[in-house]
Design an enzyme around this catalytic site. Structure first.
Site, short mmCIF file in Angstrom:
data_model
loop_
_atom_site.label_atom_id
_atom_site.label_comp_id
_atom_site.label_asym_id
_atom_site.label_seq_id
_atom_site.Cartn_x
_atom_site.Cartn_y
_atom_site.Cartn_z
CG ASP A 134 -2.05 1.08 1.04
OD1 ASP A 134 -2.37 1.43 -0.10
OD2 ASP A 134 -2.54 1.56 2.06
CB CYS A 188 -18.30 -4.60 -14.04
SG CYS A 188 -17.16 -4.34 -12.65
CB CYS A 191 -23.52 -4.44 -12.44
SG CYS A 191 -23.81 -4.00 -10.71
CB CYS A 194 -20.02 0.39 -7.29
SG CYS A 194 -19.45 0.40 -9.01
CB CYS A 198 -20.86 7.12 -4.98
SG CYS A 198 -19.67 8.34 -4.35
CB CYS A 214 -13.67 9.58 -2.72
SG CYS A 214 -13.62 7.99 -1.88
CB CYS A 241 -17.21 5.82 2.49
SG CYS A 241 -18.84 5.56 1.75
CB CYS A 244 -18.59 2.18 -4.10
SG CYS A 244 -16.87 2.22 -3.54
CB CYS A 248 -19.75 -5.21 -5.32
SG CYS A 248 -19.14 -6.23 -6.69
#
Length: 345
Positions: A134, A188, A191, A194, A198, A214, A241, A244, A248
């Site tokens: 990360d 995806c 769809c 997500c 938001c 965001c 948050c 989103c 899914c």
């Protein structure tokens, strides 16, 4: 060992260290990621995350960071929640902390596991390697897609057929030539759940995120006052948050993680806003010791709590908010004042 034998042994070792998924991509994987990153930066959608621009060249490709790398080993750790990520709607008097931050700091946990696995690989194969999680300039999600762990969904996060939206990612760059996995196909389809979920319309288009809108960015990365246009939509989200991710449809295949390192701490599942408003620096550090939340610092966190308090409409919060009008931090003072004005009859 042959490369195939080394890979097989690596997979077994990865499981013993708590990794739920492993895939391998070439060092030349995700060739379009760099151009997409630069376009995102040129559009200014990274907001205050200046380090994204500063490290763009090294981040663009694995070889840009380490020219000697030949294979990229991507690893996923399941942190599927045992609680409802969208539990916040009916309890505005409590704060909501993102699922990923309810347990121990994943940076520390996964980095330690990567080092253990990397040490084993170095001994077994005799090759050089580097481990990342990360904070390094690594494009984990495109590389994970290239390594077959899943695909980057329309919310720009990785989606797994086996674990839904709930995988922590880590990477091992190595000079070893290992058997590769095929890139994962995008599943995806049509769809748009997500995108619709938001609260702040942070997706200008599918597969595109404007971090400046965001809630995760606003409550974690953004250091100044939260723009007024987003405050009501933040609701009682005080750190991150999950909206989103949580909606899914692929999450129907996900299973709750049994990894005790990421088990939710009881005091973080539904913390009372009234308690959080009174945190000074020492109390904040003690409460969030070992948690990712500690990384934002007391002032930024209390700023978030003030916004949630203003959205709650709870008159019991007026007294602790009033006390914050004299806080040493001007951003906290402003947020407290806004909250009191919002709660005014």
């Amino acid at each position: 060992m042959t490369p195939a034998e080394l890979r097989s042994a690596l997979e077994a070792q990865a499981q013993t260290h708590g990794f739920a998924a492993l895939g391998i991509a070439p060092a030349t994987a995700a060739p379009l990621a760099g151009a997409r990153l630069r376009q995102w930066l040129d559009d200014g959608r990274h907001g205050d995350m200046i380090w994204m621009a500063d490290t763009a060249d090294r981040r663009a490709t694995p070889q840009g960071l380490w020219p000697e790398v030949r294979s990229v080993i991507m690893l996923g750790t399941n942190y599927g929640p045992a609680i409802d990520p969208l539990r916040h709607a009916e309890h505005p008097e409590t704060g909501v902390v993102s699922v990923y931050a309810l347990g121990k700091d994943y940076h520390d946990v996964i980095k330690k596991r990567l080092k253990l696995l990397g040490n084993w690989l170095a001994r077994a194969g005799g090759h050089d390697l580097k481990v990342f999680v990360d904070t390094a300039p690594v494009m984990e999600k495109p590389l994970a897609e290239a390594a077959g762990l899943g695909w980057q969904g329309k919310h720009t996060n990785l989606v797994s057929r086996d674990f839904g939206s709930w995988l922590f990612l880590g990477a091992i760059y190595t000079t070893a030539e290992l058997p590769l996995d095929a890139p994962h196909a995008d599943r995806c389809g049509s769809c748009s759940a997500c995108q619709a979920a938001c609260p702040t319309d942070a997706f200008p288009a599918p597969y595109r995120l404007d971090a400046r809108r965001c809630i995760s960015y606003l409550t974690i990365e953004h250091k100044g006052p939260i723009p007024h246009e987003f405050r009501a939509a933040i609701g009682n989200r005080i750190y991150g948050c999950d909206d989103c991710l949580a909606v899914c449809p692929w999450n129907r295949f996900a299973v709750a993680s049994h990894d005790m390192a990421f088990a939710a701490r009881e005091e973080l599942i539904a913390p009372a806003l009234v308690d959080l408003l009174g945190l000074d620096d020492a109390a904040f550090r003690a409460r969030f010791s070992g948690s990712p939340v500690k990384r934002v610092g007391r002032n930024r966190f209390v700023r978030n709590v003030c916004v949630a308090a203003g959205n709650s409409g709870d008159p019991a919060l007026r007294v602790p908010l009033s006390a914050l009008l004299a806080d040493d931090d001007e951003v906290v003072r402003e947020a407290a004042g806004w909250a009191l004005e919002r709660m005014a009859p």
